[in-house]
Design a protein around this motif. Sequence first.
Motif: not given
Length: 172
Positions: A1-25
């Motif tokens: 995917m082509i990134m926009r100008q100035g957009q930061q390259l992100l690390l992969p999302a940690n699956p534990l963090f994803i599910w933790f955030s859903l449980i906290v919500a």
Amino acid sequence: MIMRQGQQLLLPANPLFIWFSLIVAMMLNMLPVGRIPWMPDFLAVVIVFWSVHQPLRVGVVAAFLFGLAIDVHQASLLGQHALAYTTLSFFAITIHRRLLWFTVPSQALQVLPLFVAAHAIEIAIRMLAGGSYPGPTLLLAPVLEAALWPVVSVLLLLPQRRAPDPDENRPL
């Protein structure tokens, strides 16, 4: 995917963090604050966020299961939140490629109709089952959820923005 100008390259999302955030919500939704019609649905915002940013990890099935958990907790009509969250997740996955090209405030305006539709589904099911209309203050909830979008975007993308190995010779 082509990134926009100035957009930061992100690390992969940690699956534990994803599910933790859903449980906290979900736990934030389960706080005993009483029946407040204008209270934003934190779980809906986080489900839409992860459905947009990680559609292969958080999808319709996860939204359905979290919706059933909220239905059981609130003793509401079984499937009311499940249908609303499933619809939210489906449409968020549908627009996720287009949505990521916008800035975060523009994204908030783009997801506002999704939140309005989710609340309309919940009210329609509640009223078809014989419940009463909660009043016009319910219209404030989707607006508050869209206003939470930038805050949630910053908080949930923070772990992905850090540099894996900081080095002055590698800009990425």
